[in-house]
Scaffold this active site. Structure first.
Site, PDB file in Angstrom:
ATOM      1  CG  ASN A 210       0.278  -3.239  -0.062  1.00 31.23           C
ATOM      2  OD1 ASN A 210      -0.132  -2.157   0.332  1.00 31.23           O
ATOM      3  ND2 ASN A 210       1.574  -3.533  -0.086  1.00 31.23           N
ATOM      4  CG  ASP A 278       6.194  -9.362   2.664  1.00 28.36           C
ATOM      5  OD1 ASP A 278       6.980  -8.634   3.297  1.00 28.36           O
ATOM      6  OD2 ASP A 278       5.041  -9.634   3.062  1.00 28.36           O
ATOM      7  CE  LYS A 288      -0.638  -5.245 -22.442  1.00 28.14           C
ATOM      8  NZ  LYS A 288      -1.710  -4.710 -23.265  1.00 28.14           N
ATOM      9  N   PRO A 305      14.198  -6.827  -0.051  1.00 26.30           N
ATOM     10  CG  PRO A 305      15.312  -4.807  -0.458  1.00 26.30           C
ATOM     11  CD  PRO A 305      14.537  -5.892  -1.142  1.00 26.30           C
ATOM     12  CB  ILE A 307      12.942  -1.049   4.355  1.00 24.17           C
ATOM     13  CG1 ILE A 307      12.741  -1.344   2.868  1.00 24.17           C
ATOM     14  CG2 ILE A 307      13.468   0.362   4.571  1.00 24.17           C
ATOM     15  CD1 ILE A 307      11.628  -0.571   2.212  1.00 24.17           C
ATOM     16  CE  LYS A 338       5.157  -9.150  11.283  1.00 21.60           C
ATOM     17  NZ  LYS A 338       3.902  -8.709  10.722  1.00 21.60           N
ATOM     18  CE  LYS A 342       9.979  -7.414   9.936  1.00 23.04           C
ATOM     19  NZ  LYS A 342       9.464  -6.839   8.704  1.00 23.04           N
TER      20      LYS A 342
HETATM   21  N1  CTP Z   1       8.898  -3.896   6.462  1.00 25.54           N
HETATM   22  C1  CTP Z   1       9.976  -3.345   5.775  1.00 25.54           C
HETATM   23  N2  CTP Z   1      10.447  -3.966   4.658  1.00 25.54           N
HETATM   24  C2  CTP Z   1       9.863  -5.100   4.212  1.00 25.54           C
HETATM   25  C3  CTP Z   1       8.760  -5.654   4.921  1.00 25.54           C
HETATM   26  C4  CTP Z   1       8.304  -5.015   6.023  1.00 25.54           C
HETATM   27  O1  CTP Z   1      10.482  -2.306   6.178  1.00 25.54           O
HETATM   28  N3  CTP Z   1      10.352  -5.679   3.123  1.00 25.54           N
HETATM   29  C5  CTP Z   1       8.453  -3.229   7.692  1.00 25.54           C
HETATM   30  C6  CTP Z   1       7.075  -2.623   7.614  1.00 25.54           C
HETATM   31  O2  CTP Z   1       7.130  -1.278   7.191  1.00 25.54           O
HETATM   32  C7  CTP Z   1       6.613  -2.736   9.044  1.00 25.54           C
HETATM   33  C8  CTP Z   1       7.271  -4.006   9.545  1.00 25.54           C
HETATM   34  O3  CTP Z   1       8.364  -4.214   8.680  1.00 25.54           O
HETATM   35  O4  CTP Z   1       7.110  -1.697   9.842  1.00 25.54           O
HETATM   36  C9  CTP Z   1       6.409  -5.219   9.566  1.00 25.54           C
HETATM   37  O5  CTP Z   1       5.758  -5.370   8.334  1.00 25.54           O
HETATM   38  P1  CTP Z   1       4.797  -6.585   8.034  1.00 25.54           P
HETATM   39  O6  CTP Z   1       4.449  -6.609   6.597  1.00 25.54           O
HETATM   40  O7  CTP Z   1       3.684  -6.604   9.026  1.00 25.54           O
HETATM   41  O8  CTP Z   1       5.744  -7.780   8.394  1.00 25.54           O
HETATM   42  P2  CTP Z   1       6.538  -8.778   7.543  1.00 25.54           P
HETATM   43  O9  CTP Z   1       7.935  -8.742   7.980  1.00 25.54           O
HETATM   44  O10 CTP Z   1       6.308  -8.543   6.092  1.00 25.54           O
HETATM   45  O11 CTP Z   1       5.905 -10.125   8.027  1.00 25.54           O
HETATM   46  P3  CTP Z   1       4.593 -10.892   7.544  1.00 25.54           P
HETATM   47  O12 CTP Z   1       4.177 -10.264   6.213  1.00 25.54           O
HETATM   48  O13 CTP Z   1       5.051 -12.272   7.433  1.00 25.54           O
HETATM   49  O14 CTP Z   1       3.590 -10.668   8.624  1.00 25.54           O
END
Ligand code: CTP
Length: 405
Positions: A210, A278, A288, A305, A307, A338, A342
């Site tokens: 990303n 995600d 490849k 996962p 984190i 969130k 979380k």
């Molecule tokens: N995060 C993480 N591990 C993941 C996904 C997210 O540690 N696999 C953490 C990010 O570093 C951030 C928070 O979770 O601190 C929220 O991340 P975000 O991408 O906004 O949320 P998602 O849980 O991925 O939700 P969505 O993409 O559906 O908005």
């Protein structure tokens, strides 16, 4: 009490010597006495008179000066202060220190002192990277000499890279933390920060990722270190230089990032700014993937996962855990969801819609969200967001010695 302490400042001969004025001024405002030795080369850049006016003390320059020897002998001078600071520490001064040379007042004082020594190196990037300097720096570190910087950036010579002397305020903070280890808000605390994107491999040459630049996470890590924390930055692939004085653990995938974070526990504060992918490809191809005439490709993705959520339910959960929420709509609602889902203590939410310039930019406008409410902070630089956040979080740590319940 920091006031009443004293520092012997040894000024080497480099263009960064001009920053010594500001350093002396800052030290004086904290009530710290500043004794000064200048090398002969330093006198080409700054004058003893200006430094004597700022410090309110006689500035020492020559090794064999009868008047000085009667007032304060050079051995006495080397031991009169609580801390010896060399700023700027030129390649020449570092080489002399590493090899125990004592052919002027500065090097004699450095060899004779029994006090802790802090150096702020400043030199051209090639000089800093030269194997001779690398060996000298390592020898000094092994001997317990503390370093502040050098920082990365454009140098007076027009080149770019590590070699710039740290800013006076950073040197001041380091001096304060050495004179009074408990003085900075995060002294003795460990802070872990995740930053940047993750890369999820598809095959040996392709990946899913990303737009995250890592800038906000790096700024937060720098702020944590400035406030005295032992700081670890777990970083996905970014185009940013590793900040001085911070341990950077480079990772690629979400799973590597999780393993690195778990290995850093226990910690006092953990801040998750990384834009973790995600999903990852269910089966990474070892070779490849080849395209065959006009066919489409289906990738099967599995969830990575989380984190942040793993760390908040870890048995070594840090005392303060902060998540980031990158949103493009209904920021407050999603951020609060969130926070609860979380189980973190705070969420820093920002609008990353196209046009806000947050992804990759230097500015950020964030909302600081806790269970007790939402604060919308004005737009400011990512560095300022970092400092404001770390100062705020430091205030949420339970003071040492007080039970947590
Ligand atoms: N995060 C993480 N591990 C993941 C996904 C997210 O540690 N696999 C953490 C990010 O570093 C951030 C928070 O979770 O601190 C929220 O991340 P975000 O991408 O906004 O949320 P998602 O849980 O991925 O939700 P969505 O993409 O559906 O908005």
């Amino acid at each position: 009490m920091i006031a009443g302490k004293s520092v012997l400042l040894i000024i080497g001969g480099g263009i960064a010597a001009y920053k010594a004025h500001e350093l002396v001024r800052l030290l004086k405002t904290r009530g710290i006495r500043v004794l000064i030795i200048m090398t002969q080369a330093a006198e080409q850049f700054v004058t003893p008179l200006s430094l004597a006016s700022l410090s309110g003390e006689k500035v020492h320059t020559a090794l064999f000066n009868l008047t000085d020897e009667v007032e304060m002998g050079h051995i006495q001078l080397s031991r009169a202060a609580d801390l010896v600071v060399v700023a700027p520490a030129t390649a020449d001064l570092m080489a002399k220190m590493a090899n125990g040379l004592a052919n002027d007042l500065a090097t004699t004082a450095l060899l004779a002192t029994d006090k802790p020594v802090l150096i702020a190196p400043a030199m051209n990037v090639r000089m800093w990277r030269h194997p001779a300097t690398v060996t000298n720096a390592q020898a000094l570190k092994n001997r317990g000499i503390a370093f502040v910087g050098p920082d990365e950036g454009e140098m007076a010579c027009g080149e770019f890279g590590p070699g710039r002397m740290s800013e006076p305020v950073e040197i001041l903070n380091k001096i304060i933390s050495m004179l009074q280890p408990q003085a900075l808000p995060l002294s003795g605390k460990k802070v872990v920060v995740t930053a940047g994107p993750t890369r999820e491999p598809i095959d040996p040459v392709r990946f899913i990722s990303n737009y995250s630049s890592g800038k906000q996470g790096y700024a937060i890590a720098r702020a944590a270190a400035k406030l005295g924390a032992d700081t670890v930055l777990v970083s996905g692939p970014v185009a940013l230089a590793p900040p001085a004085g911070i341990r950077v653990i480079g990772v690629e995938s979400a799973r590597e990032m999780l393993t690195a974070c778990e290995a850093e526990l226990p910690a006092d504060i953990a801040i998750f700014t990384a834009a973790v992918a995600d999903w990852r490809v269910a089966e990474q191809e070892t070779d490849k993937i080849k395209k065959s005439n006009g066919s489409s490709l289906q990738l099967s993705l599995v969830e990575n996962p989380d984190i942040l959520a793993t760390i908040t339910s870890h048995q070594l959960r840090p005392e303060v855990v902060v998540g980031f929420a990158a949103e493009t709509q209904n920021i407050h609602v999603h951020a609060l969801e969130k926070l609860n889902k979380k189980r973190c203590d705070f969420i820093v939410a920002n609008d990353v819609s196209r046009g806000t310039g947050v992804f990759g930019g230097d500015m950020n406008a964030v909302h600081f969200i806790s269970r007790s409410g939402i604060e919308s902070w004005p737009a400011m630089s990512k560095d300022e967001v970092g400092l404001m956040l770390m100062e705020r979080l430091a205030g949420h740590l339970i003071p040492e010695g007080r039970p947590s319940s």
